[in-house]
Scaffold this motif. Structure first.
Motif, PDB file in Angstrom:
ATOM      1  N   VAL A 127       0.906  -0.976   0.232  1.00  0.00           N
ATOM      2  CA  VAL A 127       0.122  -0.212  -0.043  1.00  0.00           C
ATOM      3  C   VAL A 127       0.698   1.425   0.330  1.00  0.00           C
ATOM      4  CG1 VAL A 127      -2.007   1.184   0.879  1.00  0.00           C
ATOM      5  CG2 VAL A 127      -1.952  -1.578   0.784  1.00  0.00           C
ATOM      6  N   THR A 140      -3.027   6.861  -3.363  1.00  0.00           N
ATOM      7  CA  THR A 140      -3.527   5.354  -2.781  1.00  0.00           C
ATOM      8  C   THR A 140      -3.084   4.502  -3.855  1.00  0.00           C
ATOM      9  OG1 THR A 140      -6.118   5.657  -2.093  1.00  0.00           O
ATOM     10  CG2 THR A 140      -3.887   6.273  -0.095  1.00  0.00           C
ATOM     11  N   CYS A 142      -2.659  -0.008  -4.198  1.00  0.00           N
ATOM     12  CA  CYS A 142      -1.819  -1.229  -3.557  1.00  0.00           C
ATOM     13  C   CYS A 142      -1.797  -2.853  -4.715  1.00  0.00           C
ATOM     14  CB  CYS A 142      -3.228  -1.650  -2.775  1.00  0.00           C
ATOM     15  SG  CYS A 142      -4.201  -2.419  -2.658  1.00  0.00           S
ATOM     16  N   TYR A 151     -12.230  -2.214  -4.219  1.00  0.00           N
ATOM     17  CA  TYR A 151     -11.533  -2.075  -2.434  1.00  0.00           C
ATOM     18  C   TYR A 151     -11.626  -0.626  -1.822  1.00  0.00           C
ATOM     19  CZ  TYR A 151      -7.692  -4.624  -5.505  1.00  0.00           C
ATOM     20  OH  TYR A 151      -7.128  -6.036  -5.895  1.00  0.00           O
ATOM     21  N   THR A 153     -11.114   2.361   1.352  1.00  0.00           N
ATOM     22  CA  THR A 153     -10.028   2.642   1.145  1.00  0.00           C
ATOM     23  C   THR A 153     -10.149   3.578   2.904  1.00  0.00           C
ATOM     24  OG1 THR A 153      -8.931   2.649  -0.382  1.00  0.00           O
ATOM     25  CG2 THR A 153      -8.043   4.462   0.911  1.00  0.00           C
ATOM     26  N   ARG A 172      -8.087  -0.100  -7.282  1.00  0.00           N
ATOM     27  CA  ARG A 172      -6.914   0.151  -6.337  1.00  0.00           C
ATOM     28  C   ARG A 172      -6.062   1.276  -5.847  1.00  0.00           C
ATOM     29  NH1 ARG A 172      -1.497  -1.538  -8.241  1.00  0.00           N
ATOM     30  NH2 ARG A 172      -1.250  -2.048 -10.392  1.00  0.00           N
ATOM     31  N   ASN A 176      -8.218  10.764  -3.193  1.00  0.00           N
ATOM     32  CA  ASN A 176      -8.523  10.582  -1.594  1.00  0.00           C
ATOM     33  C   ASN A 176      -8.349  12.000  -1.272  1.00  0.00           C
ATOM     34  OD1 ASN A 176      -9.161   7.835  -1.169  1.00  0.00           O
ATOM     35  ND2 ASN A 176      -6.979   7.984  -1.411  1.00  0.00           N
ATOM     36  N   MET A 189      -6.396  -0.592   3.477  1.00  0.00           N
ATOM     37  CA  MET A 189      -6.603  -0.555   2.256  1.00  0.00           C
ATOM     38  C   MET A 189      -7.380  -2.246   2.246  1.00  0.00           C
ATOM     39  SD  MET A 189      -4.758   0.904  -0.570  1.00  0.00           S
ATOM     40  CE  MET A 189      -6.470   0.490  -1.712  1.00  0.00           C
ATOM     41  N   TRP A 200      -7.507  -5.830   6.810  1.00  0.00           N
ATOM     42  CA  TRP A 200      -7.238  -4.326   6.764  1.00  0.00           C
ATOM     43  C   TRP A 200      -6.054  -4.780   6.241  1.00  0.00           C
ATOM     44  CZ3 TRP A 200     -10.325  -0.458   4.725  1.00  0.00           C
ATOM     45  CH2 TRP A 200     -11.635  -0.040   5.622  1.00  0.00           C
TER      46      TRP A 200
END
Length: 209
Positions: A127, A140, A142, A151, A153, A172, A176, A189, A200
Protein backbone atom coordinates in the motif's frame (compact mmCIF):
# COMPACT_ATOMS: atom_id res chain seq x y z
CA UNK A 1 59.03 23.54 -42.74
CA UNK A 2 56.64 23.05 -39.82
CA UNK A 3 53.02 22.06 -40.38
CA UNK A 4 49.91 22.29 -38.21
CA UNK A 5 49.18 19.14 -36.23
CA UNK A 6 45.60 18.11 -36.92
CA UNK A 7 45.06 16.64 -33.47
CA UNK A 8 41.81 14.93 -34.45
CA UNK A 9 42.82 11.27 -34.37
CA UNK A 10 41.36 9.18 -31.55
CA UNK A 11 38.97 11.84 -30.31
CA UNK A 12 35.35 11.04 -29.57
CA UNK A 13 32.69 13.58 -30.70
CA UNK A 14 32.70 15.43 -27.39
CA UNK A 15 36.49 15.69 -27.35
CA UNK A 16 36.53 16.82 -30.99
CA UNK A 17 33.99 19.54 -30.20
CA UNK A 18 36.04 20.75 -27.24
CA UNK A 19 39.19 20.76 -29.40
CA UNK A 20 37.38 22.73 -32.11
CA UNK A 21 36.09 25.20 -29.54
CA UNK A 22 39.69 25.92 -28.55
CA UNK A 23 40.70 26.38 -32.22
CA UNK A 24 37.93 28.93 -32.70
CA UNK A 25 38.80 30.83 -29.53
CA UNK A 26 42.55 30.88 -30.18
CA UNK A 27 42.47 32.09 -33.79
CA UNK A 28 40.03 34.85 -32.75
CA UNK A 29 42.56 36.35 -30.32
CA UNK A 30 44.30 39.54 -31.49
CA UNK A 31 47.54 37.69 -32.17
CA UNK A 32 45.72 35.12 -34.27
CA UNK A 33 43.65 37.66 -36.19
CA UNK A 34 46.85 39.61 -37.03
CA UNK A 35 48.20 36.59 -38.89
CA UNK A 36 45.08 34.70 -39.99
CA UNK A 37 42.82 37.58 -41.05
CA UNK A 38 40.95 35.59 -43.73
CA UNK A 39 40.96 31.97 -42.53
CA UNK A 40 39.91 29.05 -44.66
CA UNK A 41 37.32 27.72 -44.23
CA UNK A 42 35.84 31.09 -43.38
CA UNK A 43 34.80 31.81 -39.81
CA UNK A 44 31.16 31.39 -40.83
CA UNK A 45 31.72 28.05 -42.60
CA UNK A 46 33.99 26.67 -39.86
CA UNK A 47 31.52 27.64 -37.16
CA UNK A 48 28.70 26.10 -39.19
CA UNK A 49 30.17 22.60 -39.06
CA UNK A 50 31.36 23.17 -35.48
CA UNK A 51 27.88 24.15 -34.31
CA UNK A 52 26.27 21.32 -36.27
CA UNK A 53 28.50 18.86 -34.39
CA UNK A 54 27.54 20.44 -31.07
CA UNK A 55 23.85 20.26 -31.95
CA UNK A 56 24.20 16.60 -32.86
CA UNK A 57 25.95 15.81 -29.58
CA UNK A 58 23.27 17.60 -27.58
CA UNK A 59 20.48 15.92 -29.52
CA UNK A 60 21.87 12.47 -28.83
CA UNK A 61 22.26 13.27 -25.13
CA UNK A 62 18.69 14.55 -25.01
CA UNK A 63 17.28 11.52 -26.85
CA UNK A 64 19.21 9.10 -24.65
CA UNK A 65 17.88 10.83 -21.54
CA UNK A 66 14.32 10.77 -22.90
CA UNK A 67 14.68 7.10 -23.87
CA UNK A 68 15.96 6.19 -20.42
CA UNK A 69 13.05 8.04 -18.80
CA UNK A 70 10.56 6.40 -21.17
CA UNK A 71 11.91 2.93 -20.42
CA UNK A 72 11.77 3.59 -16.68
CA UNK A 73 8.17 4.80 -16.96
CA UNK A 74 6.97 1.97 -19.21
CA UNK A 75 6.18 -0.49 -16.36
CA UNK A 76 3.98 2.19 -14.76
CA UNK A 77 2.14 2.74 -18.04
CA UNK A 78 1.65 -1.02 -18.44
CA UNK A 79 0.37 -1.36 -14.87
CA UNK A 80 -2.04 1.57 -15.30
CA UNK A 81 -3.46 0.17 -18.52
CA UNK A 82 -3.80 -3.32 -17.06
CA UNK A 83 -5.95 -1.68 -14.38
CA UNK A 84 -8.06 -0.07 -17.11
CA UNK A 85 -8.51 -3.46 -18.79
CA UNK A 86 -9.52 -5.05 -15.48
CA UNK A 87 -12.09 -2.30 -14.93
CA UNK A 88 -13.44 -2.72 -18.46
CA UNK A 89 -13.74 -6.49 -17.98
CA UNK A 90 -15.63 -5.96 -14.72
CA UNK A 91 -18.00 -3.58 -16.52
CA UNK A 92 -18.57 -6.12 -19.31
CA UNK A 93 -19.25 -8.89 -16.78
CA UNK A 94 -21.87 -6.76 -15.06
CA UNK A 95 -23.49 -5.34 -18.20
CA UNK A 96 -23.62 -8.65 -20.10
CA UNK A 97 -25.01 -10.40 -17.02
CA UNK A 98 -22.69 -13.27 -17.81
CA UNK A 99 -24.25 -13.99 -21.22
CA UNK A 100 -21.52 -15.80 -23.24
CA UNK A 101 -23.04 -14.55 -26.51
CA UNK A 102 -22.70 -10.90 -25.45
CA UNK A 103 -19.22 -10.93 -23.91
CA UNK A 104 -17.33 -11.34 -27.26
CA UNK A 105 -19.10 -8.22 -28.58
CA UNK A 106 -16.93 -6.23 -26.15
CA UNK A 107 -13.71 -7.58 -27.62
CA UNK A 108 -13.06 -9.92 -24.69
CA UNK A 109 -13.07 -13.69 -25.03
CA UNK A 110 -15.27 -15.73 -22.73
CA UNK A 111 -13.26 -16.97 -19.76
CA UNK A 112 -13.07 -20.69 -19.12
CA UNK A 113 -15.03 -22.33 -16.36
CA UNK A 114 -13.53 -21.27 -13.03
CA UNK A 115 -11.58 -23.86 -11.14
CA UNK A 116 -11.27 -23.84 -7.38
CA UNK A 117 -13.03 -20.72 -6.06
CA UNK A 118 -10.80 -18.15 -4.41
CA UNK A 119 -11.39 -18.17 -0.67
CA UNK A 120 -11.23 -15.27 1.77
CA UNK A 121 -8.87 -12.54 0.63
CA UNK A 122 -5.80 -11.53 2.56
CA UNK A 123 -5.02 -7.89 3.33
CA UNK A 124 -3.78 -5.73 0.44
CA UNK A 125 -0.01 -5.50 0.11
CA UNK A 126 2.41 -2.77 -0.96
CA UNK A 127 0.00 0.00 0.00
CA UNK A 128 1.29 3.44 -0.95
CA UNK A 129 0.08 6.99 -0.25
CA UNK A 130 1.62 9.96 -2.05
CA UNK A 131 0.80 13.63 -2.46
CA UNK A 132 -1.08 14.56 -5.62
CA UNK A 133 -0.67 17.78 -7.57
CA UNK A 134 -3.89 19.13 -6.07
CA UNK A 135 -4.41 20.65 -2.60
CA UNK A 136 -6.03 18.28 -0.13
CA UNK A 137 -5.74 15.20 -2.37
CA UNK A 138 -3.61 12.12 -1.62
CA UNK A 139 -3.22 9.24 -4.07
CA UNK A 140 -3.37 5.69 -2.67
CA UNK A 141 -2.70 2.35 -4.33
CA UNK A 142 -1.87 -1.28 -3.58
CA UNK A 143 -0.69 -4.40 -5.35
CA UNK A 144 -3.44 -6.10 -7.44
CA UNK A 145 -5.09 -8.98 -5.60
CA UNK A 146 -6.59 -11.99 -7.39
CA UNK A 147 -10.28 -12.30 -6.65
CA UNK A 148 -10.75 -8.69 -5.61
CA UNK A 149 -13.74 -6.99 -7.22
CA UNK A 150 -13.21 -3.64 -5.54
CA UNK A 151 -11.13 -1.96 -2.83
CA UNK A 152 -11.98 0.11 0.22
CA UNK A 153 -9.77 2.94 1.42
CA UNK A 154 -10.08 4.55 4.84
CA UNK A 155 -8.19 7.45 6.33
CA UNK A 156 -7.86 9.43 9.54
CA UNK A 157 -5.71 12.17 10.93
CA UNK A 158 -2.45 10.69 12.14
CA UNK A 159 -3.38 11.16 15.80
CA UNK A 160 -3.95 8.32 18.26
CA UNK A 161 -7.62 7.67 18.91
CA UNK A 162 -8.91 9.37 15.77
CA UNK A 163 -11.69 7.36 14.08
CA UNK A 164 -11.26 5.88 10.63
CA UNK A 165 -13.52 7.24 7.87
CA UNK A 166 -14.12 5.89 4.38
CA UNK A 167 -12.24 7.81 1.70
CA UNK A 168 -13.03 5.83 -1.44
CA UNK A 169 -14.54 2.65 -2.88
CA UNK A 170 -13.40 1.41 -6.27
CA UNK A 171 -10.19 0.47 -8.09
CA UNK A 172 -6.96 -0.22 -6.23
CA UNK A 173 -5.74 3.24 -7.18
CA UNK A 174 -7.74 6.20 -5.95
CA UNK A 175 -7.59 9.94 -5.32
CA UNK A 176 -8.67 10.78 -1.78
CA UNK A 177 -9.81 14.39 -1.53
CA UNK A 178 -11.30 16.69 1.07
CA UNK A 179 -8.18 16.57 3.27
CA UNK A 180 -6.67 19.54 5.06
CA UNK A 181 -3.42 20.69 3.48
CA UNK A 182 -0.41 20.38 5.77
CA UNK A 183 -1.96 17.73 8.02
CA UNK A 184 -0.66 14.16 8.18
CA UNK A 185 -3.13 11.37 7.47
CA UNK A 186 -2.98 7.60 7.91
CA UNK A 187 -4.46 5.40 5.19
CA UNK A 188 -5.39 1.72 5.04
CA UNK A 189 -6.99 -0.50 2.41
CA UNK A 190 -9.10 -3.65 2.21
CA UNK A 191 -10.06 -5.82 -0.77
CA UNK A 192 -13.61 -7.00 -1.43
CA UNK A 193 -14.28 -10.31 -3.19
CA UNK A 194 -16.90 -13.04 -3.48
CA UNK A 195 -16.02 -14.33 -0.01
CA UNK A 196 -16.32 -10.92 1.61
CA UNK A 197 -13.95 -8.19 2.74
CA UNK A 198 -10.32 -8.84 3.55
CA UNK A 199 -8.57 -7.69 6.72
CA UNK A 200 -7.26 -4.13 6.63
CA UNK A 201 -3.74 -3.49 5.43
CA UNK A 202 -1.07 -1.91 7.56
CA UNK A 203 -1.53 1.84 7.68
CA UNK A 204 0.68 4.22 5.80
CA UNK A 205 1.11 7.93 6.52
CA UNK A 206 1.21 10.87 4.10
CA UNK A 207 0.86 14.63 4.49
CA UNK A 208 -1.92 16.24 2.45
CA UNK A 209 -0.54 18.73 -0.08
Amino acid sequence: MARAKLGIDGKNPEQLFAYSTNLIATIALPAGVAIYATPEPSVVDFNLTHNALGTGINLIASLESALEAARANLPVLVENHEDSIRDRAAYVDETSEGDPTKIPLSGFAVAGTPGTPIGPLTAPENVTAVMSNFPGVVKTACKPKDGAKTYLTECREHIDGTAWVQCSVGPRKSDNGGLTSGKKYAFRMAAVGAAGTSPWSSEIVCMAP
